[in-house]
Design a protein around this motif. Sequence first.
Motif, PDB file in Angstrom:
ATOM      1  N   ILE A  11      -2.982  -8.596 -10.728  1.00 22.02           N
ATOM      2  CA  ILE A  11      -3.729  -8.511  -9.495  1.00 22.02           C
ATOM      3  C   ILE A  11      -2.485  -8.788  -8.433  1.00 22.02           C
ATOM      4  N   LEU A  12      -2.266  -7.824  -7.422  1.00 23.31           N
ATOM      5  CA  LEU A  12      -1.214  -7.941  -6.296  1.00 23.31           C
ATOM      6  C   LEU A  12      -1.725  -7.485  -5.093  1.00 23.31           C
ATOM      7  N   ALA A  13      -0.950  -8.020  -4.034  1.00 19.30           N
ATOM      8  CA  ALA A  13      -1.497  -7.459  -2.506  1.00 19.30           C
ATOM      9  C   ALA A  13      -0.215  -7.004  -2.021  1.00 19.30           C
ATOM     10  N   PRO A  14      -0.624  -5.762  -1.367  1.00 19.22           N
ATOM     11  CA  PRO A  14       0.618  -5.250  -0.461  1.00 19.22           C
ATOM     12  C   PRO A  14       0.775  -6.233   0.735  1.00 19.22           C
ATOM     13  N   GLU A  15       2.072  -6.516   0.991  1.00 20.73           N
ATOM     14  CA  GLU A  15       2.068  -6.943   2.275  1.00 20.73           C
ATOM     15  C   GLU A  15       2.696  -5.762   3.396  1.00 20.73           C
ATOM     16  N   GLU A  16       1.796  -5.651   4.301  1.00 21.97           N
ATOM     17  CA  GLU A  16       2.153  -4.572   5.352  1.00 21.97           C
ATOM     18  C   GLU A  16       3.287  -5.325   6.391  1.00 21.97           C
ATOM     19  N   SER A  17       3.999  -4.430   6.834  1.00 21.02           N
ATOM     20  CA  SER A  17       5.189  -4.797   7.716  1.00 21.02           C
ATOM     21  C   SER A  17       4.526  -5.203   9.250  1.00 21.02           C
ATOM     22  N   GLY A  18       4.893  -6.198   9.761  1.00 17.30           N
ATOM     23  CA  GLY A  18       4.230  -6.717  11.091  1.00 17.30           C
ATOM     24  C   GLY A  18       5.042  -6.057  12.053  1.00 17.30           C
ATOM     25  N   ASN A  19       4.374  -6.018  13.329  1.00 16.99           N
ATOM     26  CA  ASN A  19       4.964  -5.379  14.666  1.00 16.99           C
ATOM     27  C   ASN A  19       6.125  -6.232  15.002  1.00 16.99           C
ATOM     28  N   ILE A  58       9.415   2.638  15.842  1.00 17.32           N
ATOM     29  CA  ILE A  58       9.418   2.516  14.076  1.00 17.32           C
ATOM     30  C   ILE A  58       8.006   1.823  14.110  1.00 17.32           C
ATOM     31  N   GLY A  59       7.338   1.929  12.939  1.00 14.97           N
ATOM     32  CA  GLY A  59       6.080   1.459  12.572  1.00 14.97           C
ATOM     33  C   GLY A  59       4.886   2.007  13.436  1.00 14.97           C
ATOM     34  N   GLN A  60       5.136   3.242  14.189  1.00 13.17           N
ATOM     35  CA  GLN A  60       3.837   3.805  14.852  1.00 13.17           C
ATOM     36  C   GLN A  60       3.600   5.210  13.997  1.00 13.17           C
ATOM     37  N   THR A  61       4.310   5.606  13.081  1.00 11.31           N
ATOM     38  CA  THR A  61       4.059   6.675  12.219  1.00 11.31           C
ATOM     39  C   THR A  61       2.917   6.652  11.299  1.00 11.31           C
ATOM     40  N   GLY A  62       2.113   7.531  10.920  1.00 11.38           N
ATOM     41  CA  GLY A  62       1.113   7.326   9.933  1.00 11.38           C
ATOM     42  C   GLY A  62       1.495   7.373   8.700  1.00 11.38           C
ATOM     43  N   ASP A  63       0.655   6.720   7.739  1.00  7.73           N
ATOM     44  CA  ASP A  63       1.499   6.722   6.328  1.00  7.73           C
ATOM     45  C   ASP A  63      -0.055   7.421   5.598  1.00  7.73           C
ATOM     46  N   ALA A  64       0.574   8.321   4.929  1.00  8.34           N
ATOM     47  CA  ALA A  64      -0.439   8.812   3.928  1.00  8.34           C
ATOM     48  C   ALA A  64      -0.934   8.376   2.604  1.00  8.34           C
ATOM     49  N   LEU A  65      -0.130   7.409   2.103  1.00  3.28           N
ATOM     50  CA  LEU A  65      -0.341   6.659   0.920  1.00  3.28           C
ATOM     51  C   LEU A  65      -0.822   5.296   1.229  1.00  3.28           C
ATOM     52  N   TYR A  66      -2.212   5.325   1.372  1.00  2.00           N
ATOM     53  CA  TYR A  66      -2.833   3.903   1.694  1.00  2.00           C
ATOM     54  C   TYR A  66      -3.632   3.313   0.488  1.00  2.00           C
ATOM     55  N   PRO A  67      -3.846   2.281   0.193  1.00  2.00           N
ATOM     56  CA  PRO A  67      -4.367   1.623  -1.003  1.00  2.00           C
ATOM     57  C   PRO A  67      -5.398   2.104  -1.603  1.00  2.00           C
ATOM     58  N   GLU A  68      -6.423   2.761  -0.859  1.00  2.00           N
ATOM     59  CA  GLU A  68      -7.545   3.642  -1.185  1.00  2.00           C
ATOM     60  C   GLU A  68      -7.189   4.648  -2.328  1.00  2.00           C
ATOM     61  N   ILE A  69      -6.075   5.066  -2.138  1.00  2.00           N
ATOM     62  CA  ILE A  69      -5.508   6.379  -3.210  1.00  2.00           C
ATOM     63  C   ILE A  69      -4.856   5.943  -4.389  1.00  2.00           C
ATOM     64  N   CYS A 100      -7.867   0.884 -11.975  1.00  2.00           N
ATOM     65  CA  CYS A 100      -7.153   0.360 -10.743  1.00  2.00           C
ATOM     66  C   CYS A 100      -8.297   0.329  -9.782  1.00  2.00           C
ATOM     67  N   GLU A 101      -8.695  -0.881  -9.378  1.00  2.00           N
ATOM     68  CA  GLU A 101      -9.740  -1.090  -8.228  1.00  2.00           C
ATOM     69  C   GLU A 101      -8.936  -1.849  -7.078  1.00  2.00           C
ATOM     70  N   VAL A 102      -9.221  -1.139  -5.941  1.00  2.00           N
ATOM     71  CA  VAL A 102      -8.787  -1.864  -4.628  1.00  2.00           C
ATOM     72  C   VAL A 102      -9.836  -2.266  -3.881  1.00  2.00           C
ATOM     73  N   ASP A 103      -9.958  -3.495  -3.365  1.00  2.00           N
ATOM     74  CA  ASP A 103     -10.855  -4.103  -2.339  1.00  2.00           C
ATOM     75  C   ASP A 103     -10.647  -3.437  -1.015  1.00  2.00           C
ATOM     76  N   LYS A 104     -11.493  -2.819  -0.473  1.00  2.00           N
ATOM     77  CA  LYS A 104     -11.399  -2.260   0.820  1.00  2.00           C
ATOM     78  C   LYS A 104     -11.302  -3.388   2.031  1.00  2.00           C
ATOM     79  N   LYS A 105     -11.620  -4.393   1.716  1.00  2.00           N
ATOM     80  CA  LYS A 105     -11.744  -5.441   2.771  1.00  2.00           C
ATOM     81  C   LYS A 105     -10.342  -6.152   2.762  1.00  2.00           C
ATOM     82  N   THR A 106      -9.680  -6.477   1.644  1.00  2.00           N
ATOM     83  CA  THR A 106      -8.594  -7.176   1.736  1.00  2.00           C
ATOM     84  C   THR A 106      -7.409  -6.370   1.065  1.00  2.00           C
ATOM     85  N   ASN A 107      -7.619  -5.163   0.734  1.00  2.00           N
ATOM     86  CA  ASN A 107      -6.639  -4.299   0.027  1.00  2.00           C
ATOM     87  C   ASN A 107      -5.860  -5.174  -1.173  1.00  2.00           C
TER      88      ASN A 107
END
Length: 355
Positions: free
Chosen positions: A56-64, A83-94, A185-192
């Motif tokens: 079980i692991l949780a990805p830490e997103e970069s803060g502003n 920096i940090g305003q570009t979209g990311d196509a590889l989100y946890p749901e995929i 592989c299961e991803v919690d949509k609320k907590t990622n």
Amino acid sequence: MYLMEERKKIININIAEVIKLIYTDRKKVCIYSFVAGVIGVALAFGTPKIYKSTVILAPEESGNGFSGSISSLASMVGMNMKIGQTGDALYPEIYPDLMNSTDFLVGLFAIRVTKDKTGETYTYQNYIQDHQKLAVSDYPKAMIVNLIEKLKDEDNPGPGHKVDPFRLTKKEDEVAKSIKENLSCEVDKKTNVITITVTDQDPLIAATIADSVQSHLQEAITDYRTKKARIDLEYMNKLLTEARKQYDKARQLYATYADANQEVMLQSYRSKEEDLENDMQLKYNIYQQVVEQRQLAQAKLQERTPAFTIIQRATVPIKHSSRPKVITLAIWMFLGFMLRSGMLAWRNREKFINI
């Protein structure tokens, strides 16, 4: 038009008669249940035990905050970096789709695994292909498949064969499908929060592959998110090397000319010396700007590199996850009982069923 009358049929079952009928035939009912129970026990003991290891692991997103500090640093040198305003196509749901991709599965083929009891070591591909225990129910299918393969006489790849994800052989494709069935592989949509589960017949191999899948997934995500930043940093390194060479060349040329014409008072010589000095200063300014841009590229690469918090590491499971044999026995005995009861009910349906 014709009016059609519908009659509702009510079926009444005499439960007492059914129980009496089963009691009268209790010997055969017991025989059916016993035979079904023997079959169930044979299947239970003939099915390999299954072990599960979970990560079980949780990805830490970069803060502003960090992104904002880099942008402020860039604005100080006259650069506009959002920096940090570009979209990311590889989100946890995929992430589950990423793990099921052929490239990801083939990347697990070369992992070295060791059996828990015997200590034998294989590649994961070789272990899945040649060292898996078959369930009793799978033997007929395996015999038919082996017979078909012998009749086809397919060519096996040599020892120097390299697995090509673009074009897998039939056996490699079967191995990839088997690995795919073992991974979850299961991803919690609320907590990622990402939960990776690996199933295998060997507890040590299950834990080894769970840890390896976690590492491969982190590497794949990191490689994707930092790809552009790494390309930019590599480009800035080339520019820095070239700017340094040009500055060194201009500095050496100026120093050589100034030393050779130190006592010359002609204006033409002084003018050329000033031109060389100005060119050296220009090359130095360019070099300094490239150094600053390279530092910003390094900071951006660090900002784009994702961090993961490991909530639960892979551990070797102590108990198997297979269905208990007692439950299997009870299910099959119940099926035998229902089979005989159904036969009796069908044969004597006119006695205790009223319509």
